[in-house]
Design a protein around this motif. Structure first.
Motif, mmCIF file in Angstrom:
data_model
loop_
_atom_site.group_PDB
_atom_site.id
_atom_site.type_symbol
_atom_site.label_atom_id
_atom_site.label_comp_id
_atom_site.label_asym_id
_atom_site.label_seq_id
_atom_site.Cartn_x
_atom_site.Cartn_y
_atom_site.Cartn_z
ATOM 1 N N ILE A 174 0.840 -1.200 0.000
ATOM 2 C CA ILE A 174 0.000 0.000 0.000
ATOM 3 C C ILE A 174 0.874 1.249 0.000
ATOM 4 O O ILE A 174 2.032 1.222 0.428
ATOM 5 N N LEU A 175 0.289 2.315 -0.503
ATOM 6 C CA LEU A 175 0.920 3.635 -0.442
ATOM 7 C C LEU A 175 -0.071 4.547 0.265
ATOM 8 O O LEU A 175 -1.242 4.622 -0.133
ATOM 9 N N ILE A 176 0.395 5.191 1.315
ATOM 10 C CA ILE A 176 -0.526 6.023 2.105
ATOM 11 C C ILE A 176 0.043 7.438 2.261
ATOM 12 O O ILE A 176 1.240 7.619 2.472
ATOM 13 N N HIS A 177 -0.836 8.411 2.139
ATOM 14 C CA HIS A 177 -0.420 9.816 2.216
ATOM 15 C C HIS A 177 -0.423 10.282 3.671
ATOM 16 O O HIS A 177 -1.394 10.070 4.392
ATOM 17 N N LEU A 178 0.658 10.918 4.050
ATOM 18 C CA LEU A 178 0.793 11.422 5.426
ATOM 19 C C LEU A 178 0.297 12.862 5.503
ATOM 20 O O LEU A 178 0.076 13.523 4.493
ATOM 21 N N ASN A 179 0.171 13.326 6.727
ATOM 22 C CA ASN A 179 -0.371 14.663 6.933
ATOM 23 C C ASN A 179 0.420 15.384 8.024
ATOM 24 O O ASN A 179 -0.111 15.717 9.070
ATOM 25 N N GLY A 180 1.701 15.571 7.793
ATOM 26 C CA GLY A 180 2.521 16.336 8.724
ATOM 27 C C GLY A 180 3.199 15.486 9.772
ATOM 28 O O GLY A 180 2.933 14.279 9.902
ATOM 29 N N PRO A 181 4.118 16.099 10.533
ATOM 30 C CA PRO A 181 4.847 15.369 11.568
ATOM 31 C C PRO A 181 3.898 14.684 12.557
ATOM 32 O O PRO A 181 2.888 15.258 12.947
ATOM 33 N N GLY A 182 4.244 13.478 12.938
ATOM 34 C CA GLY A 182 3.424 12.726 13.883
ATOM 35 C C GLY A 182 2.485 11.744 13.203
ATOM 36 O O GLY A 182 2.083 10.742 13.806
ATOM 37 N N SER A 183 2.128 12.017 11.954
ATOM 38 C CA SER A 183 1.133 11.156 11.313
ATOM 39 C C SER A 183 1.695 9.765 11.018
ATOM 40 O O SER A 183 0.973 8.769 11.137
ATOM 41 N N ALA A 184 2.963 9.682 10.650
ATOM 42 C CA ALA A 184 3.543 8.363 10.384
ATOM 43 C C ALA A 184 3.603 7.532 11.667
ATOM 44 O O ALA A 184 3.362 6.314 11.652
ATOM 45 N N THR A 185 3.908 8.188 12.767
ATOM 46 C CA THR A 185 3.951 7.480 14.053
ATOM 47 C C THR A 185 2.563 6.953 14.407
ATOM 48 O O THR A 185 2.403 5.793 14.829
ATOM 49 N N LEU A 186 1.559 7.806 14.245
ATOM 50 C CA LEU A 186 0.180 7.370 14.512
ATOM 51 C C LEU A 186 -0.195 6.197 13.618
ATOM 52 O O LEU A 186 -0.805 5.223 14.067
ATOM 53 N N LEU A 187 0.172 6.300 12.363
ATOM 54 C CA LEU A 187 -0.148 5.249 11.402
ATOM 55 C C LEU A 187 0.448 3.912 11.844
ATOM 56 O O LEU A 187 -0.262 2.896 11.918
ATOM 57 N N MET A 188 1.738 3.918 12.142
ATOM 58 C CA MET A 188 2.398 2.657 12.470
ATOM 59 C C MET A 188 1.922 2.120 13.807
ATOM 60 O O MET A 188 1.818 0.898 13.993
ATOM 61 N N ASP A 189 1.609 3.014 14.742
ATOM 62 C CA ASP A 189 1.026 2.557 16.015
ATOM 63 C C ASP A 189 -0.310 1.864 15.766
ATOM 64 O O ASP A 189 -0.640 0.860 16.395
ATOM 65 N N SER A 190 -1.072 2.423 14.845
ATOM 66 C CA SER A 190 -2.406 1.870 14.602
ATOM 67 C C SER A 190 -2.340 0.523 13.882
ATOM 68 O O SER A 190 -3.324 -0.209 13.848
ATOM 69 N N LEU A 191 -1.186 0.226 13.273
ATOM 70 C CA LEU A 191 -1.064 -1.016 12.504
ATOM 71 C C LEU A 191 -0.187 -2.054 13.204
ATOM 72 O O LEU A 191 0.306 -2.992 12.561
ATOM 73 N N THR A 192 0.002 -1.896 14.485
ATOM 74 C CA THR A 192 0.828 -2.849 15.233
ATOM 75 C C THR A 192 0.314 -4.278 15.007
ATOM 76 O O THR A 192 -0.882 -4.537 15.096
ATOM 77 N N GLY A 193 1.242 -5.158 14.665
ATOM 78 C CA GLY A 193 0.870 -6.558 14.458
ATOM 79 C C GLY A 193 0.532 -6.883 13.015
ATOM 80 O O GLY A 193 0.368 -8.047 12.658
ATOM 81 N N ILE A 194 0.440 -5.878 12.158
ATOM 82 C CA ILE A 194 0.159 -6.125 10.734
ATOM 83 C C ILE A 194 1.455 -5.917 9.959
ATOM 84 O O ILE A 194 2.088 -4.860 10.076
ATOM 85 N N GLU A 195 1.847 -6.893 9.198
ATOM 86 C CA GLU A 195 3.185 -6.877 8.591
ATOM 87 C C GLU A 195 3.174 -6.554 7.096
ATOM 88 O O GLU A 195 3.980 -7.057 6.353
ATOM 89 N N GLY A 196 2.258 -5.765 6.650
ATOM 90 C CA GLY A 196 2.201 -5.436 5.224
ATOM 91 C C GLY A 196 3.314 -4.499 4.807
ATOM 92 O O GLY A 196 3.959 -3.848 5.636
ATOM 93 N N ARG A 197 3.557 -4.449 3.489
ATOM 94 C CA ARG A 197 4.561 -3.501 2.967
ATOM 95 C C ARG A 197 3.878 -2.161 2.741
ATOM 96 O O ARG A 197 2.850 -2.087 2.048
ATOM 97 N N ILE A 198 4.467 -1.126 3.323
ATOM 98 C CA ILE A 198 3.822 0.187 3.332
ATOM 99 C C ILE A 198 4.781 1.229 2.757
ATOM 100 O O ILE A 198 5.943 1.310 3.170
ATOM 101 N N VAL A 199 4.278 2.021 1.807
ATOM 102 C CA VAL A 199 5.045 3.140 1.259
ATOM 103 C C VAL A 199 4.439 4.425 1.813
ATOM 104 O O VAL A 199 3.241 4.669 1.648
ATOM 105 N N LEU A 200 5.274 5.229 2.454
ATOM 106 C CA LEU A 200 4.815 6.506 2.998
ATOM 107 C C LEU A 200 4.970 7.588 1.935
ATOM 108 O O LEU A 200 6.057 7.795 1.403
ATOM 109 N N ALA A 201 3.891 8.300 1.646
ATOM 110 C CA ALA A 201 3.947 9.391 0.672
ATOM 111 C C ALA A 201 3.765 10.722 1.397
ATOM 112 O O ALA A 201 3.210 10.774 2.497
ATOM 113 N N ASP A 202 4.247 11.790 0.759
ATOM 114 C CA ASP A 202 4.172 13.143 1.318
ATOM 115 C C ASP A 202 5.060 13.332 2.544
ATOM 116 O O ASP A 202 4.785 14.185 3.387
#
Lengths: 241, 250
Positions: free
Chosen positions: A127-155
């Protein structure tokens, strides 16, 4: 500049927020002019209005033009569970799924998104997911704990490089797309921290100028080997091409 | 096509070593194909106007293709005025940037009055930051209050560039600088509405890599003549410079 360049982040269709529209033909012409061999693309209808209609439009366009790699999208607000979308994406030949939380108005910690991510990860769809400023990537990865998919961070922009690096060191399946890295030296800094294998070229066209995105990479001061990975090798590996 | 970047910063990058001194700046300019640039001091904006602008002054003395824009901070009028008196008479200081606490907090006319009243005698342009509609309206207010000054709108309104184009259409002493949102349509709209003669190229480097900013202009569907004006001619005229530099500039 680079043979076989692949742009992982393009759209086609109307885009009112960016004051620009781009037909599939225009996208192809843009690719030709800038020497892009292939791009992952999706119809803006899927992002703006309805993902089912948009995904159908994407498939129709990509079937006619082999240089376009079909990218699906799902708005988790309209996802009611089940394996259906992931199975369908595999069947239809979608190589990537994109998410637009900020423009669609849903949070990173969002149960339907987490459920959906579980089904996509189990079928190996990146997946490719668009971020929204500092902190958003941390929130994203916290919310996906335990899911091992390949993730591309955009923006990811220069304010988020440190955050991205910290997360990439924790999560080996995390990648960064370059369209937000327009600050001088940003791409080189990221490559120095996590390696060129984790960085993937994306332009954000048509909202952002493809020529500018390419120029930023071309002048990044990276070696030819690093550029070759970023400009296509990594994306092809991620997408299974 | 020669390129004059009117918006480049000395220091202030998150990336270590980037734009931190004259050597880094000129090397980056050379790599990006930029012939001349106007620099502003991040130290002056973030720490102390007098000391920071002196650093910019020292930098431009060492590089003949660099000019300086004096950075005035509305919260530090005394230090800013001292810097203005000391440095603004120099030929290589070509403009004054009136800045506030953050990029996204517009500087109102009332806040800027003290600096601008002292600055008027120099008859050089001013630069104000406009990264959204509020910034554009504040800049327009200043342009209307000081019709004798040429007001360069840095950032061209950001994503609200339509407001910036409308403002420039309203006030003929506004000049649009191209940094802000990396969107080609804003150039098409600005050229159609106010003409290419009131648009100047600025990269906002190192915040935005200059090649990316140049690429946006090159990609825009506007004429080569318009691009030449934006990249070079307008800056030369704006700052009343010779092209190529006269010996007294060096």
């Amino acid at each position: 500049m680079i043979d076989n360049a692949l742009d992982i982040n393009t759209l086609f269709g109307p885009l009112p927020n960016a004051s620009v529209d781009l037909s599939v033909d225009d996208l192809q012409e843009l690719m030709r002019r800038h020497g892009i061999a292939a791009c992952c693309t999706l119809s803006t209808i899927g992002m703006l209005l309805d993902h089912n209609t948009g995904n159908a439009a994407t498939l129709a366009a990509c079937r006619e033009m082999p240089a376009l790699i079909p990218t699906a999208t799902v708005n988790p607000i309209a996802y009611f569970g089940g394996e259906g979308p992931a199975m369908q994406f595999v069947e239809d030949g979608f190589r990537l799924v994109r998410f637009f939380p900020a423009s669609q108005g849903w949070p990173y910690a969002f149960a339907p998104f987490r459920t959906l991510m579980g089904t996509l990860a189990s079928r190996g769809i990146p997946i490719l997911i668009h971020l929204n400023g500092p902190g958003s990537a941390t929130l994203l990865m916290d919310s996906l704990t335990g899911i091992e998919g390949r993730i591309v961070l955009a923006d990811v922009d220069d304010r988020q490089i440190a955050e991205a690096v910290a997360l990439m060191r924790l999560h080996p399946n995390l990648f960064v797309e370059t369209s937000g890295l327009s600050a001088a030296g940003a791409v080189k800094l990221l490559v120095a921290a996590v390696g060129s294998e984790r960085v993937i070229f994306g332009s954000g066209a048509p909202a952002r100028p493809l020529g500018g995105a390419l120029a930023a990479i071309r002048h990044s001061g990276l070696s030819d080997a690093d550029l070759a990975r970023i400009m296509g090798g990594n994306a092809r590996s991620l997408l299974g091409l | 096509m020669p390129v004059f970047d009117i918006h480049s910063w000395l220091g202030g990058s998150i990336v270590p070593g980037m734009a931190q001194n004259v050597e880094a700046l000129t090397s980056a300019m050379q790599d990006a194909g930029i012939d001349r640039a106007v620099i502003m001091s991040a130290h002056a904006r973030l720490v102390d106007p007098l000391a920071g602008n002196r650093l910019a002054g020292a930098a431009v003395e060492r590089a003949p293709n660099l000019y300086a824009c004096l950075v005035g901070h509305v919260n530090r009028p005394e230090s800013s005025l001292n810097a203005m008196r000391e440095l603004m008479p120099r030929r290589r200081f070509v403009a004054l940037a009136v800045l506030g606490r953050s990029w996204h907090e517009p500087v109102s006319r009332a806040q800027a009055d003290e600096l601008l009243n002292a600055y008027r005698r120099y008859t050089k342009p001013i630069m104000v930051c406009a990264l959204d509609a509020d910034g554009v309206h504040a800049a327009l207010d200043i342009a209307r209050a000081y019709p004798m000054l040429r007001v360069v709108m840095l950032g061209m309104g950001g994503r609200d560039w339509r407001d910036a184009v409308r403002a420039a259409h309203t006030a003929t002493n506004i000049i649009l600088e191209t940094s802000g949102a990396l969107e080609c349509p804003k150039l098409v709209s600005a050229v159609e509405t106010i003409g290419a003669h009131r648009i100047v190229f600025g990269s906002w480097s190192p915040h935005t890599a200059a090649p990316a900013a140049i690429g946006m202009i090159e990609d825009a569907p506007i004429s080569d003549d318009a691009k030449r004006r934006i990249f070079w001619d307008n800056a030369i005229r704006l700052f009343d410079l010779e092209s190529p530099p006269a010996s007294d500039e060096q």
